[in-house]
Every structure is written in structure tokens, then in C-alpha cells.
Design a protein around this motif. Structure first.
Motif, PDB file in Angstrom:
ATOM      1  N   VAL A 121       0.837  -1.208   0.000  1.00 21.15           N
ATOM      2  CA  VAL A 121       0.000   0.000   0.000  1.00 21.15           C
ATOM      3  C   VAL A 121       0.866   1.250   0.000  1.00 21.15           C
ATOM      4  N   ASP A 122       0.304   2.336  -0.534  1.00 21.02           N
ATOM      5  CA  ASP A 122       0.945   3.644  -0.405  1.00 21.02           C
ATOM      6  C   ASP A 122       0.887   4.081   1.052  1.00 21.02           C
ATOM      7  N   VAL A 123       1.932   4.739   1.506  1.00 22.62           N
ATOM      8  CA  VAL A 123       1.960   5.275   2.871  1.00 22.62           C
ATOM      9  C   VAL A 123       2.203   6.774   2.779  1.00 22.62           C
ATOM     10  N   LEU A 124       1.249   7.553   3.281  1.00 21.74           N
ATOM     11  CA  LEU A 124       1.265   9.001   3.127  1.00 21.74           C
ATOM     12  C   LEU A 124       1.271   9.701   4.485  1.00 21.74           C
ATOM     13  N   LEU A 125       1.806  10.908   4.495  1.00 20.47           N
ATOM     14  CA  LEU A 125       1.737  11.786   5.657  1.00 20.47           C
ATOM     15  C   LEU A 125       0.987  13.042   5.252  1.00 20.47           C
ATOM     16  N   VAL A 126      -0.101  13.348   5.952  1.00 20.15           N
ATOM     17  CA  VAL A 126      -0.820  14.613   5.782  1.00 20.15           C
ATOM     18  C   VAL A 126      -1.158  15.084   7.197  1.00 20.15           C
ATOM     19  N   ALA A 127      -0.281  15.918   7.751  1.00 19.75           N
ATOM     20  CA  ALA A 127      -0.350  16.280   9.165  1.00 19.75           C
ATOM     21  C   ALA A 127      -0.651  17.770   9.320  1.00 19.75           C
ATOM     22  N   CYS A 148       2.166  19.483   7.215  1.00 19.44           N
ATOM     23  CA  CYS A 148       3.369  18.772   6.784  1.00 19.44           C
ATOM     24  C   CYS A 148       2.910  17.548   6.002  1.00 19.44           C
ATOM     25  N   VAL A 149       3.490  17.332   4.831  1.00 23.03           N
ATOM     26  CA  VAL A 149       3.061  16.239   3.973  1.00 23.03           C
ATOM     27  C   VAL A 149       4.266  15.479   3.441  1.00 23.03           C
ATOM     28  N   GLY A 150       4.019  14.237   3.045  1.00 23.65           N
ATOM     29  CA  GLY A 150       5.093  13.460   2.452  1.00 23.65           C
ATOM     30  C   GLY A 150       4.594  12.106   1.980  1.00 23.65           C
ATOM     31  N   VAL A 151       5.393  11.472   1.155  1.00 23.53           N
ATOM     32  CA  VAL A 151       5.130  10.111   0.685  1.00 23.53           C
ATOM     33  C   VAL A 151       6.185   9.205   1.301  1.00 23.53           C
ATOM     34  N   GLU A 152       5.756   8.298   2.147  1.00 22.50           N
ATOM     35  CA  GLU A 152       6.663   7.344   2.780  1.00 22.50           C
ATOM     36  C   GLU A 152       6.868   6.098   1.926  1.00 22.50           C
ATOM     37  N   ALA A 153       5.865   5.746   1.138  1.00 24.10           N
ATOM     38  CA  ALA A 153       5.970   4.582   0.243  1.00 24.10           C
ATOM     39  C   ALA A 153       4.999   4.761  -0.907  1.00 24.10           C
ATOM     40  N   ASP A 154       5.484   4.493  -2.127  1.00 27.78           N
ATOM     41  CA  ASP A 154       4.663   4.623  -3.341  1.00 27.78           C
ATOM     42  C   ASP A 154       4.586   3.267  -4.019  1.00 27.78           C
ATOM     43  N   ARG A 155       3.488   2.549  -3.762  1.00 25.64           N
ATOM     44  CA  ARG A 155       3.305   1.220  -4.361  1.00 25.64           C
ATOM     45  C   ARG A 155       2.354   1.264  -5.549  1.00 25.64           C
ATOM     46  N   SER A 156       1.548   2.316  -5.647  1.00 29.92           N
ATOM     47  CA  SER A 156       0.550   2.397  -6.713  1.00 29.92           C
ATOM     48  C   SER A 156       1.014   3.266  -7.880  1.00 29.92           C
ATOM     49  N   GLU A 157       2.128   3.985  -7.680  1.00 28.31           N
ATOM     50  CA  GLU A 157       2.604   4.997  -8.619  1.00 28.31           C
ATOM     51  C   GLU A 157       1.646   6.192  -8.702  1.00 28.31           C
ATOM     52  N   ARG A 158       0.748   6.294  -7.710  1.00 28.79           N
ATOM     53  CA  ARG A 158      -0.155   7.437  -7.608  1.00 28.79           C
ATOM     54  C   ARG A 158      -0.074   8.078  -6.224  1.00 28.79           C
ATOM     55  N   GLU A 179       6.842  19.746   2.564  1.00 25.98           N
ATOM     56  CA  GLU A 179       7.179  18.332   2.383  1.00 25.98           C
ATOM     57  C   GLU A 179       8.246  17.918   3.385  1.00 25.98           C
ATOM     58  N   MET A 180       8.000  16.807   4.070  1.00 29.68           N
ATOM     59  CA  MET A 180       8.989  16.239   4.986  1.00 29.68           C
ATOM     60  C   MET A 180       8.637  14.790   5.285  1.00 29.68           C
ATOM     61  N   SER A 181       9.573  14.084   5.867  1.00 26.40           N
ATOM     62  CA  SER A 181       9.333  12.691   6.228  1.00 26.40           C
ATOM     63  C   SER A 181       8.554  12.612   7.532  1.00 26.40           C
ATOM     64  N   ALA A 182       7.994  11.439   7.799  1.00 24.13           N
ATOM     65  CA  ALA A 182       7.275  11.226   9.051  1.00 24.13           C
ATOM     66  C   ALA A 182       8.201  11.391  10.249  1.00 24.13           C
ATOM     67  N   THR A 183       9.453  10.966  10.097  1.00 27.30           N
ATOM     68  CA  THR A 183      10.411  11.082  11.196  1.00 27.30           C
ATOM     69  C   THR A 183      10.677  12.541  11.539  1.00 27.30           C
ATOM     70  N   VAL A 184      10.862  13.379  10.521  1.00 31.92           N
ATOM     71  CA  VAL A 184      11.108  14.797  10.770  1.00 31.92           C
ATOM     72  C   VAL A 184       9.865  15.459  11.351  1.00 31.92           C
ATOM     73  N   GLU A 185       8.685  15.133  10.814  1.00 32.15           N
ATOM     74  CA  GLU A 185       7.442  15.738  11.306  1.00 32.15           C
ATOM     75  C   GLU A 185       7.219  15.417  12.774  1.00 32.15           C
ATOM     76  N   ALA A 186       7.428  14.157  13.151  1.00 33.66           N
ATOM     77  CA  ALA A 186       7.207  13.773  14.544  1.00 33.66           C
ATOM     78  C   ALA A 186       8.195  14.476  15.466  1.00 33.66           C
ATOM     79  N   SER A 187       9.452  14.549  15.046  1.00 38.21           N
ATOM     80  CA  SER A 187      10.459  15.229  15.862  1.00 38.21           C
ATOM     81  C   SER A 187      10.134  16.710  15.993  1.00 38.21           C
ATOM     82  N   LEU A 188       9.747  17.335  14.894  1.00 40.80           N
ATOM     83  CA  LEU A 188       9.392  18.756  14.908  1.00 40.80           C
ATOM     84  C   LEU A 188       8.230  19.023  15.851  1.00 40.80           C
TER      85      LEU A 188
END
Length: 338
Positions: A121-127, A148-158, A179-188
Motif C-alpha cells: 500500500v501507499d503510505v502518506l503523511l498529511v499532518a 506537513c506532507v510526504g510520501v513514505e511509500a509509493d506502491r501504486s505509482e499514484r 514536504e517532509m518525512s514522518a520522522t522529521v514531522e514527529a520530531s518537529l
């Protein structure tokens, strides 16, 4: 350099034909569901049977158990951070369909390895960087709110298209998304709460106590610190004019006093304390303690609630100010200590 997305970056019909399940109808979940529906997105709610589920039904949503809702095209997880690690492997992960997407309103569970999404599955961040009620108010006013948004995994190419479509339908991109990763967003998120937030709260309590010791009325202290609304104007000026340049809005007395007292403070000690906070967050130490807190029945949160809702000189002063302001007869009573 950071990447900032606006409405013009969203592909046409980004969520066309996609149904969104919002898991959790609390403060942020409710606002997200209402905003998405008003943007034309097909939405249903995944929630246990409680007062939040009843409210969602009363507001026109289909409500199902979480495991049933998690089969939708995009699953937006807006459950409390500490609840997700328990619910995810049992009710969410087994229901996710290959090619679907799961989005998180906080990077917490992903950042600290508390869950492991399926690799299909796609894994997204929209925080959102806005409390739920404010996110709804700003949406209805035609305004936006940052996220804060980001794509953690793109399995669908969408995945990128889905992430931008979800952010846009929420109303985020009327303002902007960083745009940022989940790790950066959580730390921030945790770092600002536990450093600046904690320091500001302690400063208010200490200033209140020291001022009262010196004979300044309690009502005058809470008025000066925040009840007059001046602090809200100051923070708005930070946003609109800039943190340093907004000082030009204040007189020489305020600028002189502010700069000289700032220089007198132990900056190195404060930096050392803040670095320790950030390292504890990034190492996962805070997350481990918070998960232990949840498993133990939230003993520290109960202490916090007793402080928030219990009697205190600050709360008493606030109430006296409100009562005097609302009184039809000005001067009908005098604040204690005035």
C-alpha cells in the motif's frame, strides 16, 4: 531547501473515483471528514460505538467499525497517537487492500517504529498544523491552514497524486504544505511542544507567582500576559512581519528591556536542555515512555487534568476578570488585591 506545495500543484481530479475512510471522529477527525465531504470527496467514518460515532451519524456520515472502513481506497488515520500501535495490527493492517493508500495525520507511529504498514500500500503523511476546530473554521471562511506532507511509500505509482489530492480537499493547500518525512514531522511536533511550549508555560506561571509576591494584582498579571489579547497580536506580527522585524511595532522601552534581559539569560544552559529534549525524542525515549503511560492507564495525564481543572490562583484571577468585564454595572466590585 524545502518543497512547499500549493493548490496549483494538485493534478486534475487527483482523488477521482477514490473513497476515503476517516478513522476516528474526534476533534481533528471530525473537521477532516467535514472538509473532505464539502470538497466533494466520498467519505465514511471508521469508529467504535461511542458518542463520537453517534455524532458522526447525526451529521450525515456512514459509520462502520474500523476494520470495515479500512478497506476503502484511502484510509486516513486520525486516531490518538498512542492508540494507533494497538489498533493498527489488529483492525487496520489486515483490511488494507493492495494498491490502496494509508495516510497518517501524525508521523508519530511511523517515526518510532510502532507500526509496520503492509508493503502493498501507499503510505502518506498529511499532518495539519492546526487544531481541528480551527481547521474547520478556516476552511469554511475560504482560508487555508498549513500542514506537513510526504510520501513514505509509493506502491501504486499514484501516491504523490493522492497525497496532494487529500491535502487539497482538506483545505490545506489554500495556505501551503511543507514536504517532509514522518520522522522529521514527529520530531518537529514533539520538540516544539516540549521545548518552547513547556518554557512558555513555565514562564507564565513563574511570572505570575513573582508578580503576586511583589504585590501586583493577580488580575492585572493575567490581563497583561494574555487576557488583553496583545500576545495574539504579537504572534500574528511574527507571522506577517517576521520574528525580529516585528519588534519595530513596539516602543524603545520594550525593545531595550527585551534585548537586555534576553542577553542576561543563560543561553547555553537552555540550549543544552533543548538538545537533550530533542535527542530523547529522536531516540524514541519519549515515545516509549508515552506508550508505557497509555498502558498504565494515563496516570500522568490524570495529574495534568487535575491541575487543568482544579482550583488555582491563575484560574481564579481569570474568572474575576471575565466576571467584571461581563458585569452590566462597571465598578460594581473590585478585583481582589486591587
Amino acid at each position: 531547501m524545502v518543497t512547499i506545495y500549493r493548490a496549483a500543484d494538485v493534478p486534475a481530479d487527483a482523488l477521482a473515483g477514490e473513497a476515503v475512510a476517516v478513522l476516528g471522529y474526534g476533534n481533528l477527525g471530525r473537521s477532516a471528514a467535514l472538509n473532505l465531504r464539502d470538497s466533494g470527496v466520498k467519505v465514511r467514518i471508521g469508529n467504535r460505538e461511542d458518542e463520537f460515532a453517534a455524532r458522526a451519524r447525526a451529521e450525515g456520515f456512514e459509520v462502520t467499525p474500523i476494520a470495515l472502513a479500512a478497506v476503502d481506497d484511502i484510509v486516513f488515520v486520525l486516531l490518538p497517537d498512542e492508540v494507533i500501535p494497538e489498533v493498527f495490527p489488529r483492525e487496520i493492517a489486515p483490511a488494507l487492500r493492495p494498491g490502496s493508500a494509508i495516510a497518517f495525520g501524525s508521523g508519530y507511529s511511523l517515526a518510532f517504529g510502532l507500526i509496520r504498514p503492509p508493503d502493498t500500500v501507499d503510505v502518506l503523511l498529511v499532518a495539519p498544523r492546526m487544531a481541528g476546530s480551527s481547521a474547520r473554521t478556516r476552511y469554511l471562511a475560504g482560508q487555508g491552514f498549513w500542514a506537513c506532507v510526504g510520501v513514505e511509500a509509493d506502491r501504486s505509482e499514484r501516491a504523490q497524486q493522492r497525497m496532494l489530492g487529500l491535502a487539497d480537499a482538506l483545505g490545506v493547500l489554500r495556505a501551503g504544505a511543507v514536504e517532509m518525512s514522518a520522522t522529521v514531522e514527529a520530531s518537529l511536533d514533539l520538540f516544539v511542544e516540549q521545548s518552547m511550549g513547556a518554557l512558555l508555560g513555565m514562564a507564565i506561571m513563574i511570572a505570575f507567582d513573582v508578580g503576586r509576591e511583589a504585590g501586583i494584582p493577580a488580575e492585572a498579571l493575567v490581563m497583561e500576559m494574555y487576557m488583553s489579547g496583545e500576545m495574539e497580536v504579537v504572534f500574528r506580527s511574527f507571522r506577517e512581519t517576521g520574528f525580529f522585524r516585528s519588534s519595530e511595532d513596539h516602543g524603545p522601552t520594550a525593545v531595550f528591556g527585551g534585548i537586555t534581559r534576553t542577553l542576561e539569560m543563560d543561553r547555553e544552559a537552555m540550549m543544552t536542555a533543548f538538545r537533550k529534549i530533542l535527542e530523547d525524542i529522536r531516540s524514541g525515549g519519549f515515545a516509549r515512555r508515552f506508550q508505557d503511560e497509555a498502558r498504565s492507564g494515563y496516570p500522568m495525564l490524570e495529574v495534568a487534568k487535575s491541575i487543568m481543572h482544579g482550583p488555582s490562583p491563575i484560574a481564579d484571577a481569570e474568572e474575576r476578570i471575565r466576571r467584571l468585564v461581563e458585569s452590566p454595572k462597571r465598578g460594581s466590585e473590585r478585583p481582589g488585591g486591587a
